[in-house]
Design a protein around this motif. Structure first.
Motif, PDB file in Angstrom:
ATOM      1  N   LYS A  68       0.817  -1.220   0.000  1.00 56.32           N
ATOM      2  CA  LYS A  68       0.000   0.000   0.000  1.00 56.32           C
ATOM      3  C   LYS A  68       0.853   1.273   0.000  1.00 56.32           C
ATOM      4  CE  LYS A  68      -4.007  -2.159   2.147  1.00 56.32           C
ATOM      5  NZ  LYS A  68      -3.648  -3.512   1.933  1.00 56.32           N
ATOM      6  N   ALA A  69       2.155   1.120  -0.020  1.00 59.38           N
ATOM      7  CA  ALA A  69       3.060   2.274  -0.025  1.00 59.38           C
ATOM      8  C   ALA A  69       3.099   2.910  -1.414  1.00 59.38           C
ATOM      9  CB  ALA A  69       4.463   1.850   0.380  1.00 59.38           C
ATOM     10  N   GLU A  70       3.499   4.171  -1.464  1.00 60.18           N
ATOM     11  CA  GLU A  70       3.583   4.891  -2.733  1.00 60.18           C
ATOM     12  C   GLU A  70       4.573   4.233  -3.691  1.00 60.18           C
ATOM     13  OE1 GLU A  70       4.991   9.281  -4.248  1.00 60.18           O
ATOM     14  OE2 GLU A  70       3.935   9.137  -2.331  1.00 60.18           O
ATOM     15  N   LYS A  71       5.717   3.787  -3.162  1.00 57.37           N
ATOM     16  CA  LYS A  71       6.728   3.121  -3.988  1.00 57.37           C
ATOM     17  C   LYS A  71       6.942   1.700  -3.456  1.00 57.37           C
ATOM     18  CE  LYS A  71       9.068   7.334  -5.323  1.00 57.37           C
ATOM     19  NZ  LYS A  71      10.308   8.077  -5.375  1.00 57.37           N
ATOM     20  N   ALA A  72       5.932   0.884  -3.584  1.00 61.56           N
ATOM     21  CA  ALA A  72       5.977  -0.484  -3.052  1.00 61.56           C
ATOM     22  C   ALA A  72       6.953  -1.347  -3.838  1.00 61.56           C
ATOM     23  CB  ALA A  72       4.577  -1.084  -3.117  1.00 61.56           C
ATOM     24  N   PHE A  73       7.736  -2.142  -3.141  1.00 63.87           N
ATOM     25  CA  PHE A  73       8.606  -3.111  -3.788  1.00 63.87           C
ATOM     26  C   PHE A  73       8.916  -4.309  -2.892  1.00 63.87           C
ATOM     27  CE2 PHE A  73      11.452  -0.302  -1.588  1.00 63.87           C
ATOM     28  CZ  PHE A  73      12.465  -1.112  -1.105  1.00 63.87           C
ATOM     29  N   ARG A  74       8.909  -4.177  -1.580  1.00 62.64           N
ATOM     30  CA  ARG A  74       9.283  -5.267  -0.678  1.00 62.64           C
ATOM     31  C   ARG A  74       8.270  -6.413  -0.693  1.00 62.64           C
ATOM     32  NH1 ARG A  74      12.767  -4.463   3.820  1.00 62.64           N
ATOM     33  NH2 ARG A  74      12.519  -6.692   3.943  1.00 62.64           N
ATOM     34  N   TYR A  75       7.000  -6.115  -0.994  1.00 63.07           N
ATOM     35  CA  TYR A  75       5.984  -7.170  -1.003  1.00 63.07           C
ATOM     36  C   TYR A  75       6.297  -8.227  -2.055  1.00 63.07           C
ATOM     37  CZ  TYR A  75       3.858  -5.517  -5.316  1.00 63.07           C
ATOM     38  OH  TYR A  75       3.641  -5.180  -6.626  1.00 63.07           O
ATOM     39  N   ARG A  76       7.083  -7.868  -3.066  1.00 68.60           N
ATOM     40  CA  ARG A  76       7.438  -8.827  -4.124  1.00 68.60           C
ATOM     41  C   ARG A  76       8.265  -9.985  -3.580  1.00 68.60           C
ATOM     42  NH1 ARG A  76       8.246  -3.710  -7.318  1.00 68.60           N
ATOM     43  NH2 ARG A  76       6.389  -3.596  -8.617  1.00 68.60           N
ATOM     44  N   GLU A  77       9.018  -9.733  -2.501  1.00 71.84           N
ATOM     45  CA  GLU A  77       9.773 -10.818  -1.866  1.00 71.84           C
ATOM     46  C   GLU A  77       8.824 -11.865  -1.292  1.00 71.84           C
ATOM     47  OE1 GLU A  77      13.982  -9.092  -0.276  1.00 71.84           O
ATOM     48  OE2 GLU A  77      12.267  -8.881   1.058  1.00 71.84           O
ATOM     49  N   ILE A  78       7.706 -11.428  -0.750  1.00 68.19           N
ATOM     50  CA  ILE A  78       6.727 -12.372  -0.217  1.00 68.19           C
ATOM     51  C   ILE A  78       6.177 -13.219  -1.362  1.00 68.19           C
ATOM     52  CG2 ILE A  78       4.534 -12.652   1.015  1.00 68.19           C
ATOM     53  CD1 ILE A  78       5.167  -9.916   2.386  1.00 68.19           C
ATOM     54  N   ASN A  79       5.870 -12.590  -2.495  1.00 69.55           N
ATOM     55  CA  ASN A  79       5.391 -13.345  -3.659  1.00 69.55           C
ATOM     56  C   ASN A  79       6.450 -14.345  -4.127  1.00 69.55           C
ATOM     57  OD1 ASN A  79       2.798 -12.293  -3.964  1.00 69.55           O
ATOM     58  ND2 ASN A  79       3.547 -10.535  -5.114  1.00 69.55           N
ATOM     59  N   ALA A  80       7.720 -13.936  -4.140  1.00 70.17           N
ATOM     60  CA  ALA A  80       8.800 -14.839  -4.565  1.00 70.17           C
ATOM     61  C   ALA A  80       8.942 -16.006  -3.594  1.00 70.17           C
ATOM     62  CB  ALA A  80      10.107 -14.072  -4.692  1.00 70.17           C
ATOM     63  N   LEU A  81       8.815 -15.735  -2.297  1.00 70.39           N
ATOM     64  CA  LEU A  81       8.867 -16.785  -1.281  1.00 70.39           C
ATOM     65  C   LEU A  81       7.752 -17.795  -1.509  1.00 70.39           C
ATOM     66  CD1 LEU A  81       9.703 -17.989   1.546  1.00 70.39           C
ATOM     67  CD2 LEU A  81       8.054 -16.370   2.504  1.00 70.39           C
ATOM     68  N   ILE A  82       6.531 -17.311  -1.668  1.00 72.65           N
ATOM     69  CA  ILE A  82       5.376 -18.193  -1.856  1.00 72.65           C
ATOM     70  C   ILE A  82       5.519 -18.991  -3.148  1.00 72.65           C
ATOM     71  CG2 ILE A  82       2.869 -18.263  -2.160  1.00 72.65           C
ATOM     72  CD1 ILE A  82       3.904 -17.602   0.727  1.00 72.65           C
ATOM     73  N   SER A  83       6.009 -18.367  -4.199  1.00 72.84           N
ATOM     74  CA  SER A  83       6.249 -19.077  -5.452  1.00 72.84           C
ATOM     75  C   SER A  83       7.284 -20.183  -5.242  1.00 72.84           C
ATOM     76  CB  SER A  83       6.730 -18.094  -6.523  1.00 72.84           C
ATOM     77  OG  SER A  83       7.012 -18.767  -7.711  1.00 72.84           O
TER      78      SER A  83
END
Length: 188
Positions: A68-83
């Motif tokens: 939900k941040a203006e310049k979000a990028f860290r959430y992608r690590e969670i997606n990579a972990l789950i993948s």
């Protein structure tokens, strides 16, 4: 109750990763931490290398949902972990507060892409940093051409001279591992 000292039964400190590289890991524990200062949920994983010359070495990684941040990028690590662990369908939702119930004992591959220099108790240390996540590989592949940097002995000796305490480990080299082949990049 009295404690009986046994010099033949000494648990060494946790094993540290000696090289950059690509490693199969098992998730030892997952701890939901709540909200950080900017109101983003985060959790911490404790990982252990599952095979090869670095088997047993420990890694720690913090994940943050900044979607939900203006310049979000860290959430992608969670997606990579789950993948990397698989088993969750695209579009499926889950609560980060539940990571301790479904992440432990899952296996995946990680890339240790750098060692970040830091300072702890007056000593220079090098923390391994995970820079990518993927599904399990056939085997871990340490990059023996890229060892963990040696600690700064001048920082250690200046710290001991300031405190008057002698470090019994100062000057000792970290254990090295041998491997004959350069790793193939499974993340390419």
């Amino acid at each position: 109750m009295a404690f009986t000292f046994n010099s033949n039964d000494i648990q060494m400190a946790r094993k540290q990763v000696g090289f950059l590289g690509d490693y199969n890991v098992s998730i030892v524990s997952a701890e939901f931490k709540g909200l950080n200062k900017v109101q983003q949920e985060y959790f911490v994983l404790h990982l252990e290398i599952a095979d090869g010359t670095e088997k047993g070495a420990q890694l720690i990684h913090t994940f943050m949902d900044d979607s939900k941040a203006e310049k979000a990028f860290r959430y992608r690590e969670i997606n990579a972990l789950i993948s990397g662990i698989g088993g969750i369908q695209d579009g499926q939702s889950f609560e980060l507060k539940d990571v301790a119930t479904f992440l432990p004992n899952k296996k995946l591959a990680v890339r240790v892409g750098k060692f970040d220099k830091d300072f702890y108790n007056g000593k220079t240390i090098y923390k391994p940093q995970i820079t990518n996540f993927a599904q399990l590989m056939s085997e871990s592949k340490p990059d023996v051409a890229q060892p963990r940097p040696q600690t700064d002995s001048s920082a250690q000796s200046s710290a001991s001279s300031q405190t008057g305490i002698t470090d019994p480990f100062a000057g000792m080299a970290e254990p090295t591992n041998s491997a004959s082949a350069m790793p193939v990049d499974p993340f390419a």
